[in-house]
Design an enzyme around this catalytic site. Structure first.
Site, short mmCIF file in Angstrom:
data_model
loop_
_atom_site.label_atom_id
_atom_site.label_comp_id
_atom_site.label_asym_id
_atom_site.label_seq_id
_atom_site.Cartn_x
_atom_site.Cartn_y
_atom_site.Cartn_z
N SER A 55 -2.51 -2.92 6.01
CA SER A 55 -3.81 -3.33 6.53
C SER A 55 -4.95 -2.40 6.12
CB SER A 55 -3.73 -3.46 8.05
OG SER A 55 -3.35 -2.24 8.61
N ARG B 177 -7.45 7.59 5.32
CA ARG B 177 -7.40 7.73 6.78
C ARG B 177 -7.29 9.21 7.10
NH1 ARG B 177 -2.23 4.44 8.06
NH2 ARG B 177 -1.68 5.48 6.13
N ARG C 60 0.86 -1.18 0.00
CA ARG C 60 0.00 0.00 0.00
C ARG C 60 0.89 1.23 0.00
NH1 ARG C 60 -2.60 0.50 5.17
NH2 ARG C 60 -1.17 2.22 5.43
N GLU D 120 8.06 0.66 11.38
CA GLU D 120 6.71 0.67 10.82
C GLU D 120 5.71 0.70 11.95
OE1 GLU D 120 6.19 0.75 7.57
OE2 GLU D 120 8.32 0.56 7.16
N GLY D 121 4.48 1.05 11.62
CA GLY D 121 3.41 0.88 12.60
C GLY D 121 2.99 2.17 13.30
N ASN E 68 4.18 0.60 2.10
CA ASN E 68 4.17 -0.50 3.06
C ASN E 68 4.23 -1.80 2.28
OD1 ASN E 68 3.32 1.09 5.62
ND2 ASN E 68 1.90 1.76 4.03
N LYS F 110 12.91 10.20 10.54
CA LYS F 110 12.30 8.87 10.55
C LYS F 110 13.33 7.77 10.80
CE LYS F 110 8.49 9.85 7.41
NZ LYS F 110 7.63 9.25 6.37
N GLU G 95 5.04 6.99 2.33
CA GLU G 95 5.85 5.76 2.37
C GLU G 95 5.11 4.68 1.60
OE1 GLU G 95 5.99 3.32 5.81
OE2 GLU G 95 3.92 3.73 6.39
N LYS H 93 12.49 2.77 5.05
CA LYS H 93 12.58 4.21 4.77
C LYS H 93 13.92 4.57 4.14
CE LYS H 93 8.69 4.86 7.43
NZ LYS H 93 7.99 3.71 7.99
P1 ADP Z 1 4.91 4.30 9.67
O1 ADP Z 1 5.70 3.26 8.96
O2 ADP Z 1 5.13 4.32 11.13
O3 ADP Z 1 3.47 4.27 9.26
P2 ADP Z 1 5.05 6.77 8.16
O4 ADP Z 1 6.21 7.22 7.36
O5 ADP Z 1 3.87 6.33 7.40
O6 ADP Z 1 5.56 5.65 9.17
O7 ADP Z 1 4.65 7.93 9.15
C1 ADP Z 1 3.61 7.81 10.09
C2 ADP Z 1 2.66 8.98 9.97
O8 ADP Z 1 3.39 10.21 10.15
C3 ADP Z 1 1.99 9.11 8.61
O9 ADP Z 1 0.82 8.33 8.59
C4 ADP Z 1 1.73 10.59 8.52
O10 ADP Z 1 0.55 10.93 9.22
C5 ADP Z 1 2.90 11.21 9.27
N1 ADP Z 1 3.99 11.57 8.33
C6 ADP Z 1 4.98 10.76 7.92
N2 ADP Z 1 5.79 11.38 7.04
C7 ADP Z 1 5.30 12.62 6.89
C8 ADP Z 1 5.69 13.75 6.12
N3 ADP Z 1 6.75 13.70 5.35
N4 ADP Z 1 4.94 14.87 6.21
C9 ADP Z 1 3.86 14.93 7.01
N5 ADP Z 1 3.44 13.88 7.77
C10 ADP Z 1 4.15 12.75 7.72
MG MG Z 2 2.66 4.74 7.46
#
Ligand code: ADP
Ligand code: MG
Length: 474
Positions: A151, A450, A125, A368-369, A146, A364, A144, A305
């Site tokens: 899910s 979401r 996803r 994940e999660g 996944n 970052k 990102e 990442k």
């Molecule tokens: P995870 O693998 O923990 O889901 P993500 O990279 O998806 O990590 O980051 C988690 C959440 O943080 C995302 O769902 C989003 O809401 C926020 N986020 C992540 N990267 C960014 C970004 N570059 N700009 C704004 N919000 C972000």
């Molecule tokens: Mg995420």
């Protein structure tokens, strides 16, 4: 991006009545989670949190996200087959990040032994936010991708009926008809079914790796149900069950007791806390097997990442996808600014820029999660602490995406309806199957929206921050 229900958000009494209807419809549709108190049992369930109204999504960006999904499938698949790229990209990270190092060890071990698996299955996803420019224009920017345990493809098929219901109650039938039907779990199941079929053993099963304490079981069941409709049996098992009852025969066919396994589908094993020494052994056993893993260890690493950041380097997409300039252009258009923190001048400069303008960046780790990223003051403190140590290479820096907030009403079990300013994250589900070197399936199979209150920088639905939603195309 105004919608015609914005004014209803001010009418507390009407909202209360609509919320009751929405919650009952959500429960009736099967938008369910097990309770937080008893996540091992389905005796008591609650509704999955959701928005009362669908949220505005520019239709051009929705189309763009769908159009680039097959490119992302091909890209992930290409990275997963490129051991030189994975090794080089992750070399600095695995020195300082034990979890990624552990995954990488398994990868190396399997490569050394020779990969027994011939059928490869990707269920991913790709997640995006809508960057709002100073002129009000919106751009699709990837957060990102996944590649393990992506899910909510099951519950996402239940949300359209709920939002259509609410809009119909308001006599907004035209608006209700604009809510897209969506059934990612069906498409995900078709991918699993294809891999199962190509594995070629009529009595073999699909092994779904999950914990017993699993609140999101109905999301997983949606896929299981689709498979059973196709007469493909799914067995649920924990890593512990694999250690106790799993084995390989001399051809590295995987068995649970006497039952052959064609496909292993992971809904666990994507964060360090899910592993103990026994679970790592079980993961290795699964990886060594001939069964189609979703994902195999290389594909899980392709979703880190660090890999995402390296892919944004000039010339890299071109090298990984030779002769596909259009795909490269579609992919690159979705990339936000991504910066390596490896030791050296480039990393030093990225850190200096983030310290000078912390509001524009996200830090970052390889996790994940949800809930692991650092923003604002916390990011500054972490960078100050990390900047002279090699540990910084286990993180990446990313440009912070700033979507335009809009009003919506969030519904959560046990809390009063909450009218707040929100932002959304759009995910597109992708499926591909490869047999040897031949790609036999490459599709997008649906979406997930979401939405969360703007006060939360991080976190998804499982983390208790975001809620389920539907795009309202504008
Ligand atoms: P995870 O693998 O923990 O889901 P993500 O990279 O998806 O990590 O980051 C988690 C959440 O943080 C995302 O769902 C989003 O809401 C926020 N986020 C992540 N990267 C960014 C970004 N570059 N700009 C704004 N919000 C972000
Ligand atoms: Mg995420």
């Amino acid at each position: 991006m105004a919608t015609s229900w914005g004014s209803i958000l001010q009418d507390e009494k009407q909202l209360e009545e609509l919320a009751k209807q929405a919650i009952d419809r959500a429960l009736a549709e099967g938008m369910l989670l097990r309770s937080a108190q008893n996540p091992s049992s389905s005796d008591v369930v609650t509704y999955a949190p959701f928005t009362l109204f669908p949220s505005p999504v520019p239709s051009t960006l929705l189309e763009q996200a769908y159009a680039v999904q097959m490119d992302f499938n091909i890209l992930v698949d290409a990275v997963s087959q490129n051991s030189a790229f994975l090794e080089q990209t992750l070399s600095s990270t695995i020195k300082k990040d034990d979890y990624t190092a552990r995954l990488f060890d398994i990868y190396k071990q399997v490569l050394k032994e020779g990969i027994a698996q011939t059928v490869f299955l990707g269920l991913n996803r790709s997640d995006y936010m809508f960057q709002c420019g100073t002129d009000g224009s919106k751009a699709l920017k990837q957060i990102e991708i996944n590649t393990i345990s992506a899910s909510f493809g099951g519950l996402a098929s239940r949300t359209p009926a709920v939002h259509r219901h609410i809009l119909n109650v308001l006599n907004k039938t035209k608006e209700a008809s604009k809510i897209l039907s969506n059934n990612p779990s069906k498409g995900l199941a078709l991918g699993i079914a294809k891999a199962w079929e190509l594995y070629g053993s009529a009595n073999a099963v699909v092994l779904l790796i999950a914990q017993e304490k699993e609140r999101n079981i109905f999301d997983q069941r949606a896929i299981e149900n689709e498979l059973l409709d196709r007469k493909i049996h799914v067995v649920r098992g924990r890593f512990e069950d694999v250690s106790e009852r799993g084995s390989l025969d001399q051809n590295r066919r995987l068995f649970m007791d006497d039952q052959e396994v064609a496909v292993v589908y992971f809904r666990d094993g994507y964060m360090p806390s899910q592993y103990n020494p026994q679970n790592w052994e079980a993961r290795l056993l699964l990886e060594r097997s001939r069964a189609a893993k979703c994902p195999d260890i290389a594909t899980q690493l392709a979703g880190t990442k660090k890999v995402q950041q390296e892919l944004s380097r000039v010339g890299l997409l071109e090298a990984l996808l030779p002769g596909q300039p259009e795909a490269v252009a579609r992919l690159r258009a979705t990339f936000a600014g991504l910066y390596s923190l490896d030791m050296g001048e480039e990393g030093d400069q990225a850190i200096a820029e983030a310290l000078a303008a912390p509001g524009h960046f996200v830090l970052k780790p390889q996790r994940e999660g949800g809930g692991n990223n650092l923003y604002g003051e916390e990011m500054v403190q972490a960078l100050e602490q990390l900047k002279d140590s090699e540990e910084r290479a286990s993180y990446i820096l990313m440009e912070k995406i700033e979507p335009e907030p809009f009003g919506n009403c969030l519904l959560r079990p046990g809390s009063p309806a909450q009218v707040v300013q929100c932002v959304s994250e759009l995910g597109i589900f992708g499926v591909y199957v490869r047999q040897g070197t031949t790609l036999v399936m490459n599709k997008h199979v649906g979406h997930l929206l979401r939405t969360k209150a703007i006060e939360h920088a991080d976190g998804g639905v499982a983390a208790g921050v975001a809620v389920l939603d539907n795009p309202y195309p504008v």
